[in-house]
Design a protein around this motif. Structure first.
Motif, short mmCIF file in Angstrom:
data_model
loop_
_atom_site.label_atom_id
_atom_site.label_comp_id
_atom_site.label_asym_id
_atom_site.label_seq_id
_atom_site.Cartn_x
_atom_site.Cartn_y
_atom_site.Cartn_z
N ALA A 45 -59.64 -39.15 -17.94
CA ALA A 45 -59.29 -38.29 -16.81
C ALA A 45 -60.50 -37.93 -15.97
N SER A 98 -56.33 -34.10 -21.89
CA SER A 98 -57.08 -35.01 -21.02
C SER A 98 -58.37 -35.46 -21.69
N GLU A 99 -58.73 -36.71 -21.43
CA GLU A 99 -59.99 -37.23 -21.97
C GLU A 99 -61.12 -37.00 -20.98
N ASP A 145 -57.09 -44.12 -19.94
CA ASP A 145 -56.70 -42.75 -20.22
C ASP A 145 -57.85 -41.75 -20.00
N LEU A 174 -57.98 -29.32 -15.77
CA LEU A 174 -57.49 -30.49 -16.50
C LEU A 174 -56.30 -30.13 -17.39
N LEU A 184 -58.99 -30.48 -25.10
CA LEU A 184 -59.34 -31.68 -24.35
C LEU A 184 -59.95 -32.69 -25.32
#
Length: 353
Positions: free
Chosen positions: A138, A97-98, A136, A93, A119
């Protein structure tokens, strides 16, 4: 009267000397699995196994897992721990990134992401997981069946919500594979600790990766066996990784996988639908009996039954030869192919005082 596949397996493969209701912690090893591990260990002791094991047995376990869970063997990587395989996904990731996960999710599913430190971790109640996916997000990381209380996630709803927003999905099937019918190919990634309901020795885990997700997953465990041609990759960096998910393999214990090949073949011979009906039927009997005693279990139709506030009774059951576990204050009992109605009734009898 014709003997069922479960009755045959119970008779030939299992002989516990307890009422074992703790498969959520660790499954019982079938006799054939023990024999396979013992045979290989003895061959190693006598010097008959150069290299200590058989790559063909690892391949058989990979194929067995793929067949039992309805995916292609080319999507399956083998390993030794759920956390180690989740860490591959975490490493893929981009920073920032969520990652969306349920509150109280099992540590191995979320810790590799949290330990990245860069993250965005977001936790929501399990029941609201699908509704919490947003543009949003990921990745949605969650267990099919919760370790603490046996709740089954809304699998289809989460998949649909993730697809709608372009998020990937990571499903931990450790508490589900072996009794709950699953389509592992429906998720970008799945991880499964096979020492629970898949009845494999500890040290066997399986990671599934779709072809699309394979393009972005780093081969951090790459070594000899990750090569397209292992015989040509003995020395120096691997020049060409395997074209399939095998390139994400961890080095594995041959002893564990020798046993896993037998366990997976045994379960496949019975069939997941039969296993599901058997395990959930016993669980339903246990829930009904608990209600009759004034104890309300977590509702649902899971093979894992949790009773809030009753965890303190675990030692009492243990003294009576009944093996359950205590998780987050819950008394947790899990039912599998080696359990019978008599096991349920014995546990209820002890709990009745």
């Amino acid at each position: 009267m014709e003997t069922s596949a479960i009755d045959r397996a119970r008779t030939t493969e299992f002989a516990p000397d307890t009422v074992y209701l703790n498969t959520s912690s660790c499954g019982l090893l079938p006799r054939g699995t023990v024999d396979a591990v013992t045979t290989l260990a003895e061959e190693n002791a006598l010097g008959r196994r150069p290299g200590g094991g058989d790559h063909g047995t690892v391949a058989a376990a990979r194929d067995g897992f793929a067949r039992f869970t309805g995916t292609d063997a080319g999507r399956v990587a083998v390993g030794g721990s759920v956390a180690g395989q989740v860490a591959l996904v975490a490493a893929s990731l981009p920073a920032g990134s969520e990652v969306l996960a349920p509150e109280g999710e099992f540590s191995s599913v979320v810790s590799p992401f949290a330990q990245r430190g860069n993250l965005k971790m977001r936790y929501v109640p399990l029941a609201g997981l699908a509704d919490a996916v947003r543009p949003d997000t990921a990745l949605v990381a969650f267990s099919a069946v919760q370790s603490s209380d046996g709740r089954v996630a809304g699998l289809e709803a989460v998949r649909e919500a993730a697809a709608a927003y372009g998020a990937r999905t990571l499903l931990d099937a450790s508490q589900a594979a072996g009794w709950l019918p699953l389509d592992t190919g429906a998720y970008d990634y799945t991880v499964t600790g096979a020492f629970k309901f898949l009845l494999c020795p500890r040290g066997t885990t399986f990671l599934t990766v779709t072809e699309e997700a394979q393009e972005t997953l780093p081969a951090l465990h790459a070594g000899l066996l990750s090569a397209q041609d292992p015989d040509a990759a003995l020395y120096g960096p691997v020049q060409r990784l395997a074209d399939e998910a095998r390139r994400f393999d961890e080095p594995v214990s041959f002893l564990s996988y020798a046993g896993a090949a037998h366990s997976l073949a045994l379960l496949d011979g019975i069939g997941v639908d039969t296993l599901h009906a058997h395990a959930t039927g016993l669980a339903a009997r246990f829930r009904a009996g608990l209600a009759g005693l004034g104890h309300e279990a977590v509702p649902g139709d899971s093979a894992v039954v949790a009773v809030p506030g009753l965890g303190s009774r675990q030692p009492v059951l243990a003294r009576a030869g009944i093996v359950v576990s205590q998780r987050a204050g819950n008394l947790r009992a899990a039912f599998h192919l080696y359990n019978t109605e008599a096991d349920v009734d014995r546990a209820l009898d002890v709990l009745s005082g």
